[in-house]
Write an enzyme that holds these catalytic residues in place. Structure first.
Site, PDB file in Angstrom:
ATOM      1  N   LYS A 145      -1.134  -1.312  -4.221  1.00 48.33           N
ATOM      2  CA  LYS A 145      -2.201  -0.316  -4.211  1.00 48.33           C
ATOM      3  C   LYS A 145      -1.501   1.021  -4.355  1.00 48.33           C
ATOM      4  CE  LYS A 145      -5.876   1.896  -1.573  1.00 48.33           C
ATOM      5  NZ  LYS A 145      -6.386   2.208  -0.230  1.00 48.33           N
ATOM      6  N   TYR A 175       0.870  -1.180   0.000  1.00 49.78           N
ATOM      7  CA  TYR A 175       0.000   0.000   0.000  1.00 49.78           C
ATOM      8  C   TYR A 175       0.904   1.226   0.000  1.00 49.78           C
ATOM      9  CZ  TYR A 175      -3.698   3.237   1.670  1.00 49.78           C
ATOM     10  OH  TYR A 175      -4.581   4.277   1.808  1.00 49.78           O
TER      11      TYR A 175
END
Length: 289
Positions: A161, A133
């Site tokens: 992400k 992330y």
């Protein structure tokens, strides 16, 4: 593991406790009304960094029970306490989550070697798939291509992400790693990410605007860029209104107007902004939510 994923909102009561019935309603709304492909659970939108370990586990369990395998589930386990992250990762893995995700370590000036060791430790100790992330605007961690290379060489690190505005780096990642998963993390830049070849998108506003997000995604994939841009303009008008109110409070306010027990935000966030029902209803009508 692709398509539109809601970064799941979590309802809290006035004491900061999770409203289980409300959380189940939010999950069902995402599946039945917004028709999303998956949920990103315990991310920023879920106010994860305001919760204790037991609350995070409670959310993981309730979401898994309510979704019953109907959608893909990604468990965000990132924490400054790596032992908590490992514990959460094993817990989510055993519940049947399809993948883990973890935000890069933040606040302290970690070296890249420390960040790399963090991810490799999580993968080793949980023995589960991992999605990095990357959100440099909030973490202060700006990874370059060489650093992504070092992480993505690990087989169980299956993707990123990507919540950043550097579309040159995004294009380079996509070109070099066609078999890794890349998710766009900025709702307001969904079309740009899709044109760049992302596999899907993870966003806060998809809790209330998931159907339009899917349409943007599909149109851009089909090459209908002008039509997709028009929908992105409309979506960004909505996003501006939500940001003016307070993004999480506004999403929960819309859900409440739609009959979903979305609860409050958890302190020290302002639990609920004083926006009248009429304003929320006008947003719902204007944007066909």
């Amino acid at each position: 593991m692709n398509g539109i994923f809601s970064a799941l909102v979590v309802p809290f009561d006035e004491h900061g406790e999770i409203i289980e019935k409300g959380l189940r309603e939010v999950v069902r709304h995402n599946i039945d009304v917004q028709q999303i492909d998956g949920l990103y659970v315990n991310g920023s939108t879920g106010e994860n960094f305001l919760m204790n370990t037991e609350q995070k586990k409670q959310v993981f369990r309730i979401v898994q029970e309510e979704s019953q395998g109907a959608i893909t589930l990604i468990a965000q386990i990132g924490s400054l306490d790596i032992y908590e992250a490992i514990d959460l990762g094993i817990y989510a893995r055993d519940l049947g989550y399809d993948s883990l995700s973890a935000v890069t370590p933040y606040y302290y000036p970690f070296s890249f070697e420390e960040i790399k060791n963090y991810y490799l430790t999580l993968v080793k100790e949980t023995n589960h798939k991992m999605i990095i992330y990357s959100i440099p605007a909030l973490t202060g961690v700006h990874m370059n291509m060489n650093q992504f290379d070092e992480l993505l060489q690990e087989e169980q690190i299956i993707g990123v992400k990507y919540t950043a505005g550097d579309f040159f780096l995004l294009e380079r990642l996509r070109q070099r790693y066609p078999n890794k998963m890349i998710f766009s993390g900025f709702d307001e830049m969904l079309i740009h990410g899709t044109v760049s070849g992302v596999d899907g998108a993870i966003g806060s506003t998809y809790n209330v605007n998931g159907r339009k997000a899917r349409r943007i995604f599909e149109l851009a994939q089909e090459g209908n860029v002008a039509e997709a841009y028009q929908l992105q303009h409309e979506t960004n008008d909505l996003i501006e209104s939500l940001l003016d109110i307070g993004i999480y409070q506004a999403i929960k306010g819309i859900l409440r107007e739609q009959g979903v027990q979305a609860g409050l935000c958890k302190a020290p966030l302002t639990p609920r902004h004083n926006v009248d029902t009429t304003t929320m209803q006008q947003l719902i009508k204007k944007h066909q939510l």
